[in-house]
Design a protein around this motif. Structure first.
Motif, PDB file in Angstrom:
ATOM      1  N   ALA A 333       0.840  -1.193   0.000  1.00 23.78           N
ATOM      2  CA  ALA A 333       0.000   0.000   0.000  1.00 23.78           C
ATOM      3  C   ALA A 333       0.879   1.248   0.000  1.00 23.78           C
ATOM      4  O   ALA A 333       1.969   1.251   0.589  1.00 23.78           O
ATOM      5  CB  ALA A 333      -0.911  -0.006   1.225  1.00 23.78           C
ATOM      6  N   GLU A 334       0.416   2.289  -0.651  1.00 20.54           N
ATOM      7  CA  GLU A 334       1.227   3.499  -0.785  1.00 20.54           C
ATOM      8  C   GLU A 334       1.633   4.061   0.569  1.00 20.54           C
ATOM      9  O   GLU A 334       2.770   4.510   0.754  1.00 20.54           O
ATOM     10  CB  GLU A 334       0.460   4.558  -1.578  1.00 20.54           C
ATOM     11  CG  GLU A 334       1.270   5.812  -1.853  1.00 20.54           C
ATOM     12  CD  GLU A 334       0.506   6.821  -2.688  1.00 20.54           C
ATOM     13  OE1 GLU A 334       1.037   7.934  -2.891  1.00 20.54           O
ATOM     14  OE2 GLU A 334      -0.613   6.505  -3.132  1.00 20.54           O
ATOM     15  N   SER A 335       0.722   4.020   1.528  1.00 17.68           N
ATOM     16  CA  SER A 335       1.029   4.579   2.851  1.00 17.68           C
ATOM     17  C   SER A 335       2.151   3.794   3.537  1.00 17.68           C
ATOM     18  O   SER A 335       3.014   4.372   4.208  1.00 17.68           O
ATOM     19  CB  SER A 335      -0.224   4.575   3.732  1.00 17.68           C
ATOM     20  OG  SER A 335      -0.707   3.244   3.907  1.00 17.68           O
ATOM     21  N   LEU A 336       2.145   2.464   3.380  1.00 19.87           N
ATOM     22  CA  LEU A 336       3.182   1.643   3.998  1.00 19.87           C
ATOM     23  C   LEU A 336       4.520   1.821   3.298  1.00 19.87           C
ATOM     24  O   LEU A 336       5.575   1.857   3.943  1.00 19.87           O
ATOM     25  CB  LEU A 336       2.763   0.180   3.988  1.00 19.87           C
ATOM     26  CG  LEU A 336       1.531  -0.164   4.836  1.00 19.87           C
ATOM     27  CD1 LEU A 336       1.143  -1.622   4.649  1.00 19.87           C
ATOM     28  CD2 LEU A 336       1.793   0.142   6.306  1.00 19.87           C
ATOM     29  N   ALA A 337       4.487   1.923   1.976  1.00 20.19           N
ATOM     30  CA  ALA A 337       5.727   2.161   1.235  1.00 20.19           C
ATOM     31  C   ALA A 337       6.338   3.505   1.629  1.00 20.19           C
ATOM     32  O   ALA A 337       7.558   3.621   1.803  1.00 20.19           O
ATOM     33  CB  ALA A 337       5.458   2.122  -0.264  1.00 20.19           C
ATOM     34  N   LYS A 338       5.495   4.519   1.799  1.00 17.85           N
ATOM     35  CA  LYS A 338       5.995   5.831   2.211  1.00 17.85           C
ATOM     36  C   LYS A 338       6.590   5.766   3.615  1.00 17.85           C
ATOM     37  O   LYS A 338       7.623   6.394   3.893  1.00 17.85           O
ATOM     38  CB  LYS A 338       4.866   6.864   2.154  1.00 17.85           C
ATOM     39  CG  LYS A 338       4.505   7.321   0.753  1.00 17.85           C
ATOM     40  CD  LYS A 338       3.447   8.402   0.788  1.00 17.85           C
ATOM     41  CE  LYS A 338       3.147   8.933  -0.603  1.00 17.85           C
ATOM     42  NZ  LYS A 338       2.106   9.993  -0.578  1.00 17.85           N
TER      43      LYS A 338
END
Length: 436
Positions: A333-338
């Motif tokens: 997920a984008e939030s986890l990658a960030k």
């Protein structure tokens, strides 16, 4: 013997090399268009793990639950992920941690000898260099390292325990402010470019006719019987092949060394291992200021994040995301990658400020296998014709090369390069008698 090796990462190519050196005929099957494209591509660089690097023990487990740790833990309601962490937690106590690393140490020694022999014989240049500096910010975390420091002394591993000011004197890129607890210098431990080493080893095999490489192929299944072993191959998704007809390739034995992709393949063959994939992240950034660049590899011991200068680049690696297996094997997920890349950027800012242009960094993420007892799975498994070389984790890609030597010994009927207690601790059947 004719041997099929599944996987074109460091474990698979190193296994192919050792099997060829032992006189076997080898075929390597890889789903990508070339080797070193999966987890091998994103390695942080450390060749071999010390007690401060292994992905188990008091520092990792206790600090990993805190926000400052290098592990983003998102198990959800998945019981398998929670059981994995519970098993790993058992190694946080001093005696359990020390006993487990003592089992691993002979494999580390074999890997060191194996790497040195290859490097010397072929005069390999893979951006290798000496010098690893572990740094610890907080006094409470420094206390957690004491088990590892005691083990370093017991095993007579060359190292120097340093104060914060001594760390900054030796490595000018590490600032004295804000204050930190101290560090450990390993002058003889090494860093190297894992994908480059893998490609050089592949070139040696091709130049010598030592292995056939079947690239762009996916293994759909294994066939094992008393007389022969075989793999079922189909073109990898996205390849130029228009049809996905099954091709069967036979051999005397099979070695599964396909990293995180090994779990599903082995399970279809009837072998379920309690290993768990975790998604690891790295950033490769252009060098910002030459005067700020580290000449040693700097490791944030608690976060397990490695910062290494290579030519005009700085690689920052090993932030980890642990989720249920079905989630890990998908794009994060984008939030986890960030969150993971922010952790890498913060470590760079904390320990080597001004060294890297993080805003221009190339980001990478990929799945690597972790085992619940911190040791890889190496040797014969399930069937006399089936061998495995998986689960080395992020701490030292050279371990796969030592494991490859063990595989070649076993397959050739030679006395294994590691003692019996280490060999038993690496075998797949060690998990059979364990309770979840």
């Amino acid at each position: 013997m004719d041997v099929i090796v599944i996987g074109g990462g460091i474990a698979g190519v190193a296994t192919a090399y050792q099997l060829h050196a032992a006189g076997h005929r080898v075929c390597v099957v890889e789903r990508h268009a070339t080797v070193a494209q999966g987890a091998t591509y994103g390695h942080g660089g450390t060749l071999l793990p010390t007690p401060l690097d292994v992905w188990f023990g008091p520092t990792h487990v206790k600090s990993g639950r805190a926000p400052r740790g290098g592990l983003i833990y998102k198990p959800g309601f998945n019981s398998a992920t929670r059981r994995f962490m519970q098993r790993l937690t058992r190694l946080q106590e001093h005696e359990a941690f020390c006993e487990q690393y003592r089992r691993l140490k002979p494999l580390v020694d074999v890997a060191r000898e194996t790497l040195a022999a290859i490097e010397t014989r072929f005069n390999f240049e893979f951006e290798q260099r000496n010098g690893l500096l572990h740094v610890v910010r907080h006094a409470r975390d420094w206390e957690l390292t004491q088990s590892a420091l005691e083990l370093l002394r017991e095993l007579e591993v060359p190292h120097h325990v340093l104060s914060a000011s001594e760390c900054s004197e030796i490595e000018h890129s590490v600032p004295t402010e804000p204050a930190f607890a101290g560090g450990v210098l390993f002058e003889q431990e090494r860093i190297g470019n894992c994908p480059l080493f893998t490609k050089l080893l592949k070139q040696v095999l091709e130049d010598r006719g030592g292995a056939q490489f079947m690239l762009g192929r996916t293994v759909a299944g294994l066939r094992l019987d008393d007389r022969r072993a075989a793999v079922e191959l189909v073109p990898a998704r996205g390849s130029q092949a228009g049809e996905r007809e099954v091709e069967v390739v036979s051999a005397d034995a099979i070695v599964v060394a396909a990293g995180a992709g090994s779990l599903a393949l082995l399970e279809r063959a009837g072998l379920r291992l309690p290993l768990h994939p975790a998604r690891f992240f790295s950033l490769t950034a252009p060098l910002a200021y030459e005067e700020c660049a580290p000449h040693l590899s700097v490791v944030d011991t608690v976060r397990r994040i490695t910062m290494t200068r290579t030519n005009q680049r700085v690689r920052v690696a090993n932030a980890a995301l642990l989720q249920p297996e079905r989630e890990v094997m998908k794009a994060p997920a984008e939030s986890l990658a960030k969150a993971a890349t922010a952790m890498l950027a913060q470590a760079t800012h904390d320990w080597i400020p001004g060294a890297a242009r993080i805003s221009a960094a190339h980001a990478w993420d990929g799945a690597k296998l972790l085992s619940p007892d911190g040791l890889p799975v190496v040797g014969q498994a399930l069937h006399p014709r089936l061998f495995v070389n998986v689960g080395h984790g992020p701490a030292g890609w050279g371990l796969a090369c030592g494991s490859a030597k063990v595989i070649a010994d076993l397959m050739s009927g030679l006395e294994p390069s590691v003692p019996p207690d280490t060999l038993a601790a690496l075998r797949a059947d060690r998990f059979v008698s364990q309770r979840p």
